[in-house]
Design a protein around this motif. Structure first.
Motif, PDB file in Angstrom:
ATOM      1  N   PHE A   1      -4.592   3.633  11.349  1.00 16.56           N
ATOM      2  CA  PHE A   1      -5.206   2.475  12.012  1.00 16.56           C
ATOM      3  C   PHE A   1      -4.795   1.142  11.398  1.00 16.56           C
ATOM      4  CE2 PHE A   1      -7.951   4.256   8.721  1.00 16.56           C
ATOM      5  CZ  PHE A   1      -8.165   3.165   7.906  1.00 16.56           C
ATOM      6  N   CYS A   2      -4.092   1.190  10.269  1.00 20.90           N
ATOM      7  CA  CYS A   2      -3.978  -0.021   9.446  1.00 20.90           C
ATOM      8  C   CYS A   2      -2.599  -0.681   9.519  1.00 20.90           C
ATOM      9  CB  CYS A   2      -4.310   0.330   8.000  1.00 20.90           C
ATOM     10  SG  CYS A   2      -4.268  -1.091   6.889  1.00 20.90           S
TER      11      CYS A   2
ATOM     12  N   GLY B   1      -4.588  -3.377  -0.917  1.00 23.54           N
ATOM     13  CA  GLY B   1      -4.068  -2.093  -0.473  1.00 23.54           C
ATOM     14  C   GLY B   1      -3.928  -1.224  -1.714  1.00 23.54           C
TER      15      GLY B   1
ATOM     16  N   ARG C   1      -7.025   8.817   7.836  1.00 20.70           N
ATOM     17  CA  ARG C   1      -6.574   8.608   6.454  1.00 20.70           C
ATOM     18  C   ARG C   1      -5.638   9.754   6.095  1.00 20.70           C
ATOM     19  NH1 ARG C   1      -8.132   4.741   3.243  1.00 20.70           N
ATOM     20  NH2 ARG C   1      -9.628   3.245   4.056  1.00 20.70           N
TER      21      ARG C   1
ATOM     22  N   CYS D   1      -2.594   5.096   6.419  1.00 21.04           N
ATOM     23  CA  CYS D   1      -3.697   5.188   7.393  1.00 21.04           C
ATOM     24  C   CYS D   1      -3.182   4.785   8.780  1.00 21.04           C
ATOM     25  CB  CYS D   1      -4.843   4.272   6.973  1.00 21.04           C
ATOM     26  SG  CYS D   1      -5.457   4.635   5.319  1.00 21.04           S
TER      27      CYS D   1
ATOM     28  N   TYR E   1      -1.281  -2.424   7.286  1.00 18.51           N
ATOM     29  CA  TYR E   1      -0.629  -2.452   5.969  1.00 18.51           C
ATOM     30  C   TYR E   1      -0.183  -1.068   5.499  1.00 18.51           C
ATOM     31  CZ  TYR E   1      -2.890  -6.951   6.399  1.00 18.51           C
ATOM     32  OH  TYR E   1      -3.290  -8.175   6.869  1.00 18.51           O
ATOM     33  N   ARG E   2      -0.223  -0.080   6.412  1.00 12.07           N
ATOM     34  CA  ARG E   2       0.228   1.282   6.042  1.00 12.07           C
ATOM     35  C   ARG E   2       1.683   1.232   5.594  1.00 12.07           C
ATOM     36  NH1 ARG E   2       2.386   4.493  10.403  1.00 12.07           N
ATOM     37  NH2 ARG E   2       0.987   6.169   9.769  1.00 12.07           N
TER      38      ARG E   2
ATOM     39  N   CYS F   1       0.821  -1.212   0.000  1.00  8.88           N
ATOM     40  CA  CYS F   1       0.000   0.000   0.000  1.00  8.88           C
ATOM     41  C   CYS F   1       0.852   1.258   0.000  1.00  8.88           C
ATOM     42  CB  CYS F   1      -0.937   0.013   1.203  1.00  8.88           C
ATOM     43  SG  CYS F   1      -2.170   1.327   1.055  1.00  8.88           S
TER      44      CYS F   1
HETATM   45 FE1  SF4 Z   1      -5.265   2.594   4.240  1.00 11.41          FE
HETATM   46 FE2  SF4 Z   1      -6.352   0.610   2.788  1.00 11.41          FE
HETATM   47 FE3  SF4 Z   1      -3.750   1.133   2.641  1.00 11.41          FE
HETATM   48 FE4  SF4 Z   1      -4.713   0.084   4.878  1.00 11.41          FE
HETATM   49  S1  SF4 Z   1      -4.686  -0.885   2.887  1.00 11.41           S
HETATM   50  S2  SF4 Z   1      -3.229   1.791   4.683  1.00 11.41           S
HETATM   51  S3  SF4 Z   1      -6.768   1.040   4.932  1.00 11.41           S
HETATM   52  S4  SF4 Z   1      -5.431   2.508   2.026  1.00 11.41           S
END
Ligand code: SF4
Ligand code: SAM
Ligand code: MD0
Length: 355
Positions: A73-74, A113, A182, A71, A76-77, A67
């Motif tokens: 919270f994520c 992502g 975000r 974000c 995978y940021r 990705c």
């Molecule tokens: Fe944000 Fe989606 Fe990437 Fe996670 S996968 S960081 S929610 S854009």
């Protein structure tokens, strides 16, 4: 007095009279089991009016965990540089899709992502378009795409390829909270692209992340916004803190109860919409309570040993096969529900598109 007010709101909901922002706020203040049970019963009754005892089942294919976004919270940021990522190839995507279809899911949710290899190159999405056309040609199973924000041109291409759903979650409709979640992503662009997809004839899913600093006022505004934009599927997921991310220590007591409350309120405000019970937050053991709150779609069904991840709990219940239809059916039976047929799901999609 408080009680009387609750009974009045529930009575209104049963007759499907409009629920106001003030009503929503009162419902979100519920803390006792007794009040929550009253609310769930109405949510279940409304679900039954539109969907009887039939539940829809969604297969989840998280085919790239790369990705370009950050974000907070994520897992995978992009700043989580030490987290090992994967990008599944054509054969792997097709074989996972096949396994899910064989197991009896009603829809395939293809999620990624914002993988730079797809998003930042001109031909980035062409192979995915081909894969989708192939799946469609063979099985005509409904498809949801969760690619992040994509251009209108790409939305047209995916529409032509046969994709029915565009999922793109705002997480919150409070702009300042959005900007903290975000990071450096435009609120308006995300919102407008989703509404554009709706105008183009897609069904759209809108989603909330709860327990990351949102107030009851924020949730009430979001629920009303979801209704206003005509979202066809509306979801809420409790925030699950992720290691090595800015919110790793963020813990809110009772946040999972609040998710149930929000599901039930969504059902009262939008009784005819699809509302997911995601296996991603609390796994199989959290399913029954989400269904009892009024959900009518089970999402995040993932084949075991596919090497695929979840979103908020990257591994929970996957390899032990607990995210499978086989394991779900007894849970449904226990509360007198059952999977819909594929025809019933397709008929719902068709009629909703023609609205
Ligand atoms: Fe944000 Fe989606 Fe990437 Fe996670 S996968 S960081 S929610 S854009
Ligand atoms: N990358 C695309 C995007 O962000 O739109 C598609 C993936 S999107 C479906 C992932 C969703 O999972 C987020 O929008 C969020 O609602 C949810 N999610 C991600 N991390 C989470 C977490 N830690 N806890 C709960 N939900 C989470
Ligand atoms: C889910 N993990 O349904 C999935 C995901 C993406 N469209 C959905 C958040 O719980």
């Amino acid at each position: 007095m408080q009680n009387l007010l609750l009974d009045e709101i529930l009575e209104k909901a049963k007759h499907q009279s409009p629920i106001t922002r003030k009503d929503i706020l009162r419902l979100l203040e519920i803390t006792t089991e007794d009040e929550f049970n009253k609310l769930s019963l109405v949510a279940q009754t409304l679900r039954h009016e539109y969907f009887q005892n039939k539940i829809f089942l969604y297969g989840f294919v998280y085919f790239s965990t790369h990705c370009r976004n950050d974000c907070t919270f994520c897992l995978y940021r992009k700043s989580n540089i030490n987290y090992p990522r994967y990008r599944k190839n054509r054969e792997e995507i097709l074989s996972t899709a096949q396994k899910l279809m064989d197991s009896g899911v009603h829809l395939l949710d293809l999620t990624m992502g914002e993988d730079p290899l797809y998003h930042n190159t001109k031909q980035g999405f062409s192979e995915l378009l081909q894969i989708i056309k192939e799946v469609k040609l063979e099985s005509n199973i409904p498809i949801m795409l969760s690619p992040g924000v994509i251009s209108q041109e790409l939305l047209w291409k995916f529409k032509e390829a046969g994709v029915e759903w565009y999922a793109c979650y705002q997480e919150t409709h409070n702009r300042s909270l959005y900007n903290r979640l975000r990071i450096e992503q435009s609120y308006d662009e995300r919102m407008n692209r989703k509404c554009m997809a709706k105008e183009m004839g897609y069904l759209i899913e809108e989603g909330l992340l709860a327990g990351v600093g949102d107030t009851n006022e924020d949730i009430a505004d979001s629920i009303l916004m979801m209704k206003k934009i005509g979202a066809d599927q509306v979801r809420v997921m409790s925030f699950v803190p992720q290691e090595n991310t800015p919110l790793s220590n963020w813990e809110i007591p009772n946040s999972h109860f609040r998710e149930l409350l929000i599901i039930a309120v969504m059902r009262l405000v939008m009784p005819d919409r699809l509302i997911p019970a995601s296996l991603d937050v609390d796994g199989l053991s959290g399913l029954e309570q989400r269904l009892n709150a009024g959900a009518n779609v089970i999402t995040s069904i993932i084949p075991p040993s596919s090497g695929l991840a979840g979103v908020s709990n990257s591994t929970l219940d996957i390899d032990d096969g607990n995210r499978s239809i086989e394991k779900i059916i007894p849970v449904l039976k226990n509360i007198h529900l059952e999977p819909a047929t594929r025809q019933k799901y397709q008929a719902w999609v068709k009629s909703r598109k023609n609205l």
